[in-house]
Design a protein around this motif. Structure first.
Motif, PDB file in Angstrom:
ATOM      1  N   GLY A  55       0.520  -0.928   0.137  1.00 46.66           N
ATOM      2  CA  GLY A  55      -0.092   0.046  -0.496  1.00 46.66           C
ATOM      3  C   GLY A  55       1.004   1.478  -0.185  1.00 46.66           C
ATOM      4  O   GLY A  55       0.416   2.680  -0.039  1.00 46.66           O
ATOM      5  N   LEU A  56       2.014   1.369  -0.090  1.00 49.14           N
ATOM      6  CA  LEU A  56       2.594   2.100  -0.029  1.00 49.14           C
ATOM      7  C   LEU A  56       2.985   3.142  -1.611  1.00 49.14           C
ATOM      8  O   LEU A  56       3.099   4.252  -1.839  1.00 49.14           O
ATOM      9  CB  LEU A  56       4.540   2.164  -0.093  1.00 49.14           C
ATOM     10  CG  LEU A  56       4.364   1.672   1.414  1.00 49.14           C
ATOM     11  CD1 LEU A  56       6.724   1.048   0.988  1.00 49.14           C
ATOM     12  CD2 LEU A  56       5.042   2.790   2.095  1.00 49.14           C
ATOM     13  N   SER A  63      -6.257  -4.044  -8.816  1.00 50.74           N
ATOM     14  CA  SER A  63      -6.810  -4.721  -6.950  1.00 50.74           C
ATOM     15  C   SER A  63      -5.912  -5.064  -7.204  1.00 50.74           C
ATOM     16  O   SER A  63      -5.253  -6.364  -7.572  1.00 50.74           O
ATOM     17  CB  SER A  63      -8.631  -5.017  -7.488  1.00 50.74           C
ATOM     18  OG  SER A  63      -9.341  -4.281  -8.494  1.00 50.74           O
ATOM     19  N   VAL A  64      -5.826  -5.047  -5.340  1.00 50.44           N
ATOM     20  CA  VAL A  64      -4.948  -5.850  -4.869  1.00 50.44           C
ATOM     21  C   VAL A  64      -5.684  -5.886  -3.179  1.00 50.44           C
ATOM     22  O   VAL A  64      -6.312  -5.300  -3.214  1.00 50.44           O
ATOM     23  CB  VAL A  64      -3.812  -4.525  -3.956  1.00 50.44           C
ATOM     24  CG1 VAL A  64      -2.684  -5.329  -3.003  1.00 50.44           C
ATOM     25  CG2 VAL A  64      -2.858  -4.126  -5.293  1.00 50.44           C
ATOM     26  N   PHE A  65      -5.657  -7.742  -3.602  1.00 51.61           N
ATOM     27  CA  PHE A  65      -6.420  -8.028  -2.152  1.00 51.61           C
ATOM     28  C   PHE A  65      -5.090  -8.445  -0.875  1.00 51.61           C
ATOM     29  O   PHE A  65      -3.989  -9.069  -1.007  1.00 51.61           O
ATOM     30  CB  PHE A  65      -6.975  -9.168  -2.651  1.00 51.61           C
ATOM     31  CG  PHE A  65      -8.554  -9.103  -3.365  1.00 51.61           C
ATOM     32  CD1 PHE A  65      -9.679  -8.777  -3.753  1.00 51.61           C
ATOM     33  CD2 PHE A  65      -7.951  -8.647  -4.621  1.00 51.61           C
ATOM     34  CE1 PHE A  65     -10.463  -8.467  -3.793  1.00 51.61           C
ATOM     35  CE2 PHE A  65      -9.088  -8.268  -5.774  1.00 51.61           C
ATOM     36  CZ  PHE A  65      -9.765  -8.135  -5.525  1.00 51.61           C
ATOM     37  N   PHE A  66      -5.548  -8.081   0.282  1.00 53.41           N
ATOM     38  CA  PHE A  66      -4.984  -8.848   1.380  1.00 53.41           C
ATOM     39  C   PHE A  66      -6.114  -9.832   2.377  1.00 53.41           C
ATOM     40  O   PHE A  66      -6.933  -9.295   2.712  1.00 53.41           O
ATOM     41  CB  PHE A  66      -4.063  -7.243   2.016  1.00 53.41           C
ATOM     42  CG  PHE A  66      -3.533  -8.445   3.207  1.00 53.41           C
ATOM     43  CD1 PHE A  66      -1.995  -8.279   2.903  1.00 53.41           C
ATOM     44  CD2 PHE A  66      -3.909  -9.170   4.686  1.00 53.41           C
ATOM     45  CE1 PHE A  66      -1.048  -8.095   3.678  1.00 53.41           C
ATOM     46  CE2 PHE A  66      -2.641  -9.210   5.712  1.00 53.41           C
ATOM     47  CZ  PHE A  66      -1.449  -9.561   5.432  1.00 53.41           C
ATOM     48  N   GLU A  67      -5.794 -11.115   2.015  1.00 58.92           N
ATOM     49  CA  GLU A  67      -5.999 -12.042   2.679  1.00 58.92           C
ATOM     50  C   GLU A  67      -7.972 -12.024   2.362  1.00 58.92           C
ATOM     51  O   GLU A  67      -8.683 -12.137   3.251  1.00 58.92           O
ATOM     52  CB  GLU A  67      -6.368 -11.749   4.652  1.00 58.92           C
ATOM     53  CG  GLU A  67      -5.128 -11.900   5.157  1.00 58.92           C
ATOM     54  CD  GLU A  67      -4.925 -12.476   6.233  1.00 58.92           C
ATOM     55  OE1 GLU A  67      -5.427 -10.858   6.668  1.00 58.92           O
ATOM     56  OE2 GLU A  67      -4.037 -12.835   7.749  1.00 58.92           O
ATOM     57  N   GLY A  68      -8.512 -12.192   0.781  1.00 56.45           N
ATOM     58  CA  GLY A  68      -9.324 -12.275   0.474  1.00 56.45           C
ATOM     59  C   GLY A  68      -9.968 -10.886   0.054  1.00 56.45           C
ATOM     60  O   GLY A  68     -11.150 -11.229  -0.394  1.00 56.45           O
ATOM     61  N   VAL A  74      -5.754   4.322   2.172  1.00 56.79           N
ATOM     62  CA  VAL A  74      -4.952   4.330   2.753  1.00 56.79           C
ATOM     63  C   VAL A  74      -5.172   3.904   4.017  1.00 56.79           C
ATOM     64  O   VAL A  74      -4.051   3.832   4.766  1.00 56.79           O
ATOM     65  CB  VAL A  74      -4.601   6.405   2.815  1.00 56.79           C
ATOM     66  CG1 VAL A  74      -3.131   6.099   3.330  1.00 56.79           C
ATOM     67  CG2 VAL A  74      -4.488   6.284   1.175  1.00 56.79           C
ATOM     68  N   ARG A  75      -6.556   4.531   4.414  1.00 60.25           N
ATOM     69  CA  ARG A  75      -6.505   4.278   6.272  1.00 60.25           C
ATOM     70  C   ARG A  75      -6.081   2.738   6.447  1.00 60.25           C
ATOM     71  O   ARG A  75      -5.927   2.319   7.373  1.00 60.25           O
ATOM     72  CB  ARG A  75      -8.582   4.832   6.871  1.00 60.25           C
ATOM     73  CG  ARG A  75      -8.187   4.528   8.030  1.00 60.25           C
ATOM     74  CD  ARG A  75      -9.320   4.564   8.350  1.00 60.25           C
ATOM     75  NE  ARG A  75      -9.325   4.570   9.948  1.00 60.25           N
ATOM     76  CZ  ARG A  75      -9.496   6.111  10.475  1.00 60.25           C
ATOM     77  NH1 ARG A  75      -8.594   6.612  10.361  1.00 60.25           N
ATOM     78  NH2 ARG A  75      -9.807   5.674  12.432  1.00 60.25           N
ATOM     79  N   GLN A  76      -6.776   2.292   5.103  1.00 56.51           N
ATOM     80  CA  GLN A  76      -6.546   0.453   5.915  1.00 56.51           C
ATOM     81  C   GLN A  76      -5.300   0.000   5.342  1.00 56.51           C
ATOM     82  O   GLN A  76      -5.501  -1.361   6.398  1.00 56.51           O
ATOM     83  CB  GLN A  76      -7.617  -0.423   4.019  1.00 56.51           C
ATOM     84  CG  GLN A  76      -9.260   0.064   4.193  1.00 56.51           C
ATOM     85  CD  GLN A  76      -9.662  -0.667   3.361  1.00 56.51           C
ATOM     86  OE1 GLN A  76      -8.996  -0.286   1.826  1.00 56.51           O
ATOM     87  NE2 GLN A  76     -11.457  -1.514   3.630  1.00 56.51           N
ATOM     88  N   GLY A  79      -3.130   0.696   8.749  1.00 56.85           N
ATOM     89  CA  GLY A  79      -3.624  -0.342   9.867  1.00 56.85           C
ATOM     90  C   GLY A  79      -3.204  -1.818   9.750  1.00 56.85           C
ATOM     91  O   GLY A  79      -2.361  -2.191  10.986  1.00 56.85           O
ATOM     92  N   ILE A  80      -2.615  -2.504   7.918  1.00 54.02           N
ATOM     93  CA  ILE A  80      -2.420  -3.532   7.692  1.00 54.02           C
ATOM     94  C   ILE A  80      -1.235  -3.341   8.183  1.00 54.02           C
ATOM     95  O   ILE A  80      -0.227  -4.642   8.600  1.00 54.02           O
ATOM     96  CB  ILE A  80      -2.627  -4.220   6.316  1.00 54.02           C
ATOM     97  CG1 ILE A  80      -3.985  -4.047   5.718  1.00 54.02           C
ATOM     98  CG2 ILE A  80      -2.029  -5.315   6.154  1.00 54.02           C
ATOM     99  CD1 ILE A  80      -4.563  -4.563   4.923  1.00 54.02           C
ATOM    100  N   ARG A  81      -0.501  -2.028   7.282  1.00 54.73           N
ATOM    101  CA  ARG A  81       1.026  -1.996   8.052  1.00 54.73           C
ATOM    102  C   ARG A  81       1.864  -2.211   9.059  1.00 54.73           C
ATOM    103  O   ARG A  81       3.000  -2.576   9.384  1.00 54.73           O
ATOM    104  CB  ARG A  81       1.588  -0.945   6.556  1.00 54.73           C
ATOM    105  CG  ARG A  81       1.907  -1.092   5.575  1.00 54.73           C
ATOM    106  CD  ARG A  81       2.374   0.344   4.979  1.00 54.73           C
ATOM    107  NE  ARG A  81       2.354   1.222   4.907  1.00 54.73           N
ATOM    108  CZ  ARG A  81       1.108   1.710   4.212  1.00 54.73           C
ATOM    109  NH1 ARG A  81       1.215   1.534   3.396  1.00 54.73           N
ATOM    110  NH2 ARG A  81       0.911   3.949   4.675  1.00 54.73           N
ATOM    111  N   ALA A  82       0.942  -1.364   9.927  1.00 55.16           N
ATOM    112  CA  ALA A  82       1.553  -1.349  11.029  1.00 55.16           C
ATOM    113  C   ALA A  82       1.278  -2.076  12.051  1.00 55.16           C
ATOM    114  O   ALA A  82       2.382  -3.264  12.516  1.00 55.16           O
ATOM    115  CB  ALA A  82       0.501  -0.671  11.859  1.00 55.16           C
TER     116      ALA A  82
END
Length: 229
Positions: A55-56, A63-68, A74-76, A79-82
């Motif tokens: 997400g940088l 599209s980009v999916f994370f765990e489906g 940006v907010r999502q 949270g994932i990066r943190a």
């Protein structure tokens, strides 16, 4: 069927109002606990692809999916990066006015509560990367290999399941490059993290269990590596 950790669908990334195309309809899945190298020459789009996974950077199309789940905001991604992603930069990206220990602690704020809890975690990570004796040193007092080890420790600060490494040996001599790759491989196996490395170096790429090749913004190869070292 196993759900991918990351899935990139038809990703296009343009820059300079469309005059430069870094990615041209890329499709790629990364499964949990894989070690994957993305190999390509300078300008092939490999760092752009890595940045989409964290997400940088955001795709111009696709599209980009994370765990489906498709991640759109940006907010999502923040949270994932943190909590879920550790990023290792080629240029280390350490704060020059902070010590090694302080650099490692930075990502913990807002995630790990308590000064003592953070201090224990920093101590664990310094020990993991073999830099306990260098905790108080600022980056200027560290060698290139030591700075990269601090950067790896920082990437591990919040126990992420995914480590993304952008040319992690690119600024290092051959001896330090071997040390860094051994460290990343050991972390991958011991902590069962997913590891994705982008590199132009075939020897570095050969350390991973899966080899993805990218040229001119297109994936041209994707195969298992039976000889992963």
């Amino acid at each position: 069927m196993v759900q991918p950790l990351i899935e990139i669908r038809d990703a296009v990334r343009n820059y300079d109002e469309g005059r430069i195309t870094a990615l041209r309809g890329v499709n790629l899945t990364i499964n949990a606990v894989e070690s994957v190298s993305i190999l390509g020459p300078s300008g092939s789009g490999k760092t752009t692809l890595l940045n989409l996974m964290s997400g940088l950077d955001r795709p111009t199309g696709g599209s980009v999916f994370f765990e489906g789940r498709e991640i759109k905001t940006v907010r999502q991604w923040m949270g994932i990066r943190a909590r879920r992603i550790g990023y290792v930069f080629q240029a280390f990206n350490l704060m020059p006015v902070m010590s090694a220990a302080e650099n490692i602690e930075i990502p913990m704020f807002g995630v790990i509560r308590g000064t003592r809890t953070r201090a224990r975690r920093v101590s664990e990570l310094l020990d993991l990367v073999g830099l306990s004796a260098r905790a108080a040193h600022r980056p200027a007092k560290l060698s290139g290999g030591e700075r990269q080890r601090v950067a790896i420790a920082r990437a591990l600060a919040n126990s992420p399941g995914l480590i993304l490494a952008d040319e992690p040996t690119g600024n290092l001599d051959s001896q330090n490059a071997i040390m860094i790759m051994e460290l990343l491989k050991n972390i991958h196996h011991a902590q069962k993290t997913t590891l994705v490395i982008v590199t132009h170096n075939t020897e570095v790429a050969a350390c991973c269990e899966r080899l993805v090749s990218i040229v001119d913004g297109l994936i041209v190869g994707d195969a298992q590596n039976p000889d992963a070292r």
